[in-house]
Design a protein around this motif. Structure first.
Motif, short mmCIF file in Angstrom:
data_model
loop_
_atom_site.label_atom_id
_atom_site.label_comp_id
_atom_site.label_asym_id
_atom_site.label_seq_id
_atom_site.Cartn_x
_atom_site.Cartn_y
_atom_site.Cartn_z
N VAL A 35 -7.15 -25.32 -4.67
CA VAL A 35 -8.24 -25.11 -3.82
C VAL A 35 -7.59 -23.85 -2.83
CG1 VAL A 35 -9.56 -25.87 -1.91
CG2 VAL A 35 -9.01 -27.50 -3.74
N THR A 36 -6.27 -23.97 -2.45
CA THR A 36 -5.67 -22.94 -1.80
C THR A 36 -5.73 -21.86 -2.24
OG1 THR A 36 -4.57 -24.76 -0.76
CG2 THR A 36 -4.10 -22.49 0.20
N ALA A 37 -5.46 -21.87 -3.63
CA ALA A 37 -5.21 -20.50 -4.39
C ALA A 37 -6.35 -19.77 -4.59
CB ALA A 37 -4.35 -20.84 -5.74
N LEU A 38 -7.58 -20.58 -4.81
CA LEU A 38 -8.81 -20.19 -4.97
C LEU A 38 -9.37 -19.33 -3.77
CD1 LEU A 38 -11.35 -19.95 -6.88
CD2 LEU A 38 -12.05 -21.84 -5.68
N TYR A 39 -8.94 -20.03 -2.60
CA TYR A 39 -9.55 -19.63 -1.30
C TYR A 39 -8.62 -18.21 -1.22
CZ TYR A 39 -10.54 -19.46 3.65
OH TYR A 39 -11.00 -19.04 5.14
N ASP A 40 -7.51 -18.13 -1.55
CA ASP A 40 -6.34 -16.88 -1.40
C ASP A 40 -7.26 -15.84 -2.10
OD1 ASP A 40 -5.15 -18.19 0.77
OD2 ASP A 40 -3.38 -18.80 -0.64
N ALA A 41 -7.55 -16.24 -3.53
CA ALA A 41 -7.89 -15.28 -4.52
C ALA A 41 -9.15 -14.78 -4.09
CB ALA A 41 -7.86 -15.85 -6.08
N ILE A 42 -10.26 -15.35 -3.66
CA ILE A 42 -11.34 -14.83 -3.39
C ILE A 42 -11.64 -14.32 -1.97
CG2 ILE A 42 -13.82 -15.31 -3.43
CD1 ILE A 42 -13.48 -16.92 -5.89
N GLY A 43 -11.18 -15.10 -0.98
CA GLY A 43 -11.33 -14.59 0.30
C GLY A 43 -12.41 -15.54 1.04
N HIS A 44 -12.64 -15.07 2.18
CA HIS A 44 -13.82 -15.88 2.95
C HIS A 44 -15.12 -15.57 2.72
CE1 HIS A 44 -14.49 -18.95 6.12
NE2 HIS A 44 -15.52 -18.00 6.68
N ASP A 45 -15.51 -15.82 1.31
CA ASP A 45 -16.96 -15.41 1.24
C ASP A 45 -17.59 -16.60 0.53
OD1 ASP A 45 -19.40 -14.63 -0.26
OD2 ASP A 45 -18.91 -12.68 -0.13
N LEU A 46 -18.35 -17.39 1.36
CA LEU A 46 -18.74 -18.74 1.00
C LEU A 46 -19.55 -18.71 -0.60
CD1 LEU A 46 -17.82 -21.05 2.34
CD2 LEU A 46 -19.82 -21.28 3.53
N ARG A 47 -20.24 -17.68 -0.67
CA ARG A 47 -21.25 -17.52 -1.81
C ARG A 47 -20.22 -17.45 -3.07
NH1 ARG A 47 -26.80 -16.81 -0.86
NH2 ARG A 47 -26.81 -16.14 1.21
N LEU A 48 -19.52 -16.55 -3.04
CA LEU A 48 -18.47 -16.31 -4.14
C LEU A 48 -17.92 -17.59 -4.37
CD1 LEU A 48 -17.15 -12.76 -3.65
CD2 LEU A 48 -18.86 -13.45 -5.27
N LEU A 49 -17.23 -18.19 -3.25
CA LEU A 49 -16.30 -19.21 -3.55
C LEU A 49 -17.14 -20.37 -4.18
CD1 LEU A 49 -14.57 -19.51 0.03
CD2 LEU A 49 -13.47 -19.27 -2.30
N VAL A 50 -18.55 -20.53 -3.82
CA VAL A 50 -19.20 -21.78 -3.96
C VAL A 50 -19.62 -21.46 -5.52
CG1 VAL A 50 -21.63 -22.76 -4.09
CG2 VAL A 50 -20.02 -22.66 -2.22
N GLY A 51 -20.08 -20.06 -5.91
CA GLY A 51 -20.18 -19.78 -7.42
C GLY A 51 -18.99 -19.84 -8.44
N ALA A 52 -17.82 -19.57 -7.78
CA ALA A 52 -16.69 -19.70 -8.52
C ALA A 52 -16.18 -21.28 -8.74
CB ALA A 52 -15.30 -19.30 -7.72
N ILE A 53 -16.53 -22.06 -7.86
CA ILE A 53 -16.30 -23.50 -8.06
C ILE A 53 -17.21 -24.10 -9.07
CG2 ILE A 53 -16.69 -25.58 -7.13
CD1 ILE A 53 -15.34 -24.78 -4.57
N SER A 54 -18.45 -23.58 -9.23
CA SER A 54 -19.33 -24.11 -10.23
C SER A 54 -19.15 -23.46 -11.53
CB SER A 54 -20.97 -24.15 -9.86
OG SER A 54 -21.08 -22.66 -9.71
N GLN A 55 -18.43 -22.28 -11.70
CA GLN A 55 -18.15 -21.56 -12.60
C GLN A 55 -17.04 -22.41 -13.29
OE1 GLN A 55 -19.10 -18.93 -14.33
NE2 GLN A 55 -17.26 -18.61 -15.67
#
Lengths: 397, 360
Positions: B181-201
């Motif tokens: 989770v931390t690595a994903l957050y570090d990789a994408i940054g604080h953009d909730l839309r992208l983060l949520v999209g990445a998680i469903s992907q």
């Protein structure tokens, strides 16, 4: 004794301004005064005294004797202590449009104790384009008692819209002899040192005074001029760049630290900090906000001062290579750095005039870079590399 | 950036499908919607989700629902609200979405209070409010009328967001290790839309149950916002391909690449040259002299060694750096102003010029 004594080697300018003051006197009595107008542009190389000239002119206008140099008005105006003379000094890197809007309102005030309200804008070249546009209308047709005095290094440094709305006063670079004489007359400096300071400062009066009166300034200058002899390899280029920046920062600190201290004390005094009771609540929040604002302004001023000091160092280097070129071309003109003749001859012998030309170009370019915002250390590192190897740019092509 | 990231991910349509599917799953698991719903907060992604989930829940009750969105500050807002609330010919239910009620005009305010006093049978109301005290009076009235409030406040950076992401993964009935989770957050940054999209992907593409840091790395390496230092390190390592790739990534990810990159490269060069100038000193002394952590000194010496036969090019790099600094800051000569493309070109030139092997 006259207010104009503060100007060195500017006889023509003084005559022009004296005529203007006389005309202004006539205007106040409703008679025609063709030598006076409502907007002036003072130009001259750095240190020639353009802001001094503007301040003197302002003082002479508000002085009832036309610039006697001894009355209250004449003494207060140059210190920024006269109600009818506003001195605007853009502290930061530029002068913003909001500040300009306030200035227009301020300029519209009637004079309090004399016939004229004088607004002096030092460093008008730091006005942003938007700020200039805001001022244009007021500069073209100010209220009847308002006089604008703008200062800039040259006519090219201000927009043509300003130039066309102002009368031009061009100061010249005072000669070495005139500067030396002013130093001995005013600061009782020893003749030899005065001659050296006048030569080394190239007509920059403030710089000449610092060199004549401050041992540290002389030492730091000597160190800078040794730089070209110390550039052996890449590492030494970087070390020299860092040293130059450190010296410039120290000089800048010496200028800004006392100002900063005084401003913070003023602020605290106005909020009653340091009194018997500690301030708190709304008052404390308001003071903290004001302090934050002040600190921010002080920071931009210090950035600017460091840049100005670096620029001064680069001017010294420019003078040195000018001397090298003088020797290489056998020109019969005096050297700026006469006391360094042996080193200069050595530099001249080890390079061609072509190399020196490249080096002069590199110094000039580095000045432009740093003035336009390139990080001073990066600009200096690049310059040191280019001074060591003036043909380095062709290596990277 | 969004477009770039999507283009990079394989099987984009899959992502869209999954998001849609998730929405309907969630909607069906929601409790029956309240007559009035308040989406309070300023995180657009959460507000959108609150609105769409509520609509979906209402739609599950009554399939013929129609949706009307009205900005609360629009001139004809009040009239539109009254129109939407009046019964229509076929008796269809209406979901009335009033956005930004903090800026509601007086008319809209009155119209909404009218709905509170006399809720229409067939109408549902969703309001969004970005937070703050503006329009609080109306908001309180909506709450008092039994409005269900959904918290859409922006998440604080760091822990709060990471917790949200963990919950998000759980809502897909999947789990992810904490470091992932931390690595994903570090990789994408604080953009909730992208983060949520990445998680469903990730949830749809990863076959095994637990999503680990390896999965994150295989999907997101290189997409992460590249720090200037990454580029600088590659340049002074003379890994020109890596340097160029990182630079391009950084440019695609952010508009503000130039200045930080030049600064990072300059301080990198300063350190390399500084370390090179002290070949016999101990690591610790070098670290102290040039102001880097001691473990870096070895690396700096290696970088210096890579340039040892090519000193002149390293010196030229110092000159090119100052030129690039001027370019990314808008050009050196008075009145010049470089376009964004020119600034990036200056950077690319700098990276290529300094990291490339000597020609021939």
């Amino acid at each position: 004794m006259s207010i104009w004594d503060a100007l060195v080697g500017q006889d023509e300018v003084v005559a022009q301004l004296e005529r203007a003051v006389a005309s202004a006197e006539l205007l106040t009595r409703g008679e025609p005064g063709p030598a006076m107008t409502h907007a002036w542009l003072f130009t001259g190389p750095p240190g020639s005294g353009r802001s001094t000239a503007a301040t003197c002119f302002g003082a002479a206008l508000v002085c009832l004797e036309g610039g006697c140099g001894v009355c209250q008005a004449c003494r207060n105006a140059p210190l920024g202590g006269h109600l009818d003379v506003d001195v605007i000094r853009p502290d930061g890197l530029s002068y913003s449009v909001d500040e300009a809007r306030d200035l227009v309102k301020q300029a519209a005030m009637s004079p309090a104790s004399s016939h004229w309200h004088v607004v002096i804008v030092e460093d008008a070249d730091r006005l942003t384009d938007q700020a200039v546009n805001v001022l244009l209308k007021s500069i073209e047709e100010p209220p009847p008692h308002t006089i604008w005095l703008l200062c800039a290094p040259s006519v090219e440094d201000v927009p043509p819209t300003i130039v066309s709305r102002t009368r031009h006063v061009a100061l010249r670079t005072p000669s070495t002899a005139e500067v030396a004489k002013a130093l001995t007359d005013r600061y009782a400096v020893d003749g030899a040192i005065a001659a050296f300071a006048a030569r080394a400062s190239q007509g920059h009066i403030g710089r000449a005074r610092a060199l004549a009166t401050d041992e540290h300034a002389r030492l730091r200058r000597a160190e800078v001029l040794r730089v070209p002899l110390e550039l052996r390899d890449l590492n030494s280029c970087f070390v020299c760049a860092a040293n130059i920046l450190d010296a410039a920062s120290a000089d800048a600190d010496a200028i800004t630290a006392p100002l900063n201290q005084a401003e913070i004390e003023d602020l605290d005094a106005s909020y009653g900090v340091g009194g018997s009771a500690a301030i708190k609540g709304q008052l404390k929040r308001s003071r903290d906000a004001a302090l934050k604002d002040l600190t921010k302004r002080q920071k931009t001023r210090s950035t600017r001062t460091v840049r100005d000091q670096v620029d001064r160092v680069l001017l010294d280097l420019l003078g040195l290579y000018r001397d090298v070129l003088v020797i290489q071309l056998d020109a019969v003109v005096p050297l700026i750095n006469e006391e360094m003749r042996p080193q200069i001859q050595q530099l001249a012998a080890n390079s061609t005039a072509n190399d020196t030309g490249r080096r002069l170009g590199a110094i000039d370019y580095a000045r432009a870079q740093i003035q336009s915002g390139v990080t001073p250390l990066i600009g200096l590192e690049s310059l040191m590399v280019e001074i060591k190897d003036p043909w380095i740019r062709s290596a990277s092509a | 950036m969004l477009a770039g990231a999507l283009a990079w991910w394989p099987e984009v349509p899959n992502l869209v499908k999954v998001v849609l599917a998730c929405c309907s799953i969630m909607a069906s698991s929601l409790p029956a919607p309240s007559r009035i719903t308040i989406a309070a907060g300023n995180e657009p992604m959460l507000v959108d989700r609150a609105v769409s989930e509520t609509c979906a829940a209402i739609g599950a009750l009554d399939a013929s629902t129609q949706r009307v969105t009205i900005p609360a500050n629009s001139d004809d807002g009040a009239a539109l609200i009254r129109d939407a609330m009046s019964p229509n010919l076929f008796g269809d239910a209406t979901v009335l979405i009033v956005t930004g009620v903090d800026a509601a005009s007086d008319d809209v305010d009155t119209a909404l209070r009218g709905f509170i006093a006399e809720p229409a049978e067939h109408a549902w109301l969703i309001v969004t409010h970005p937070g703050g005290v503006k329009g609080k009076n109306l908001l309180d009235a909506l709450r008092a009328a039994g409005g269900a409030e959904i918290d859409c406040k922006a998440l604080k950076k760091g822990k709060a967001t990471i917790e949200f992401l963990t919950r998000e993964v759980r809502s897909h009935n999947r789990s992810m290790t904490a470091d992932a989770v931390t690595a994903l957050y570090d990789a994408i940054g604080h953009d909730l839309r992208l983060l949520v999209g990445a998680i469903s992907q990730l949830c749809s593409d990863v076959d095994h149950d637990l999503i680990t840091i390896d999965d994150i790395n295989s999907y997101f390496t290189g997409v992460a916002e590249v720090a200037g230092y990454t580029i600088a390190d590659s340049v002074w390592d003379r890994r020109s391909v890596d340097a160029m790739r990182s630079l391009r990534w950084a440019m695609a990810a952010s508009d503000n690449v130039g200045v930080p990159t030049v600064l990072a490269m300059a301080s990198g060069l300063r350190a390399v040259v500084g370390a090179g100038g002290m070949p016999t000193a101990s690591d610790l002394d070098v670290a102290k002299a040039i102001g880097v952590p001691p473990w870096k000194v070895k690396n700096l010496r290696q970088q210096w060694a890579r340039w040892s036969g090519d000193q002149r090019r390293l010196a030229a790099a110092a000159v090119a750096l100052a030129d690039a600094d001027g370019a990314v800051k808008g050009g050196v000569r008075i009145g010049s102003s470089l376009a964004a493309e020119q600034k990036l070109l200056a950077l690319e030139k700098l990276v290529l010029l300094t990291s490339a092997r000597r020609a021939g």
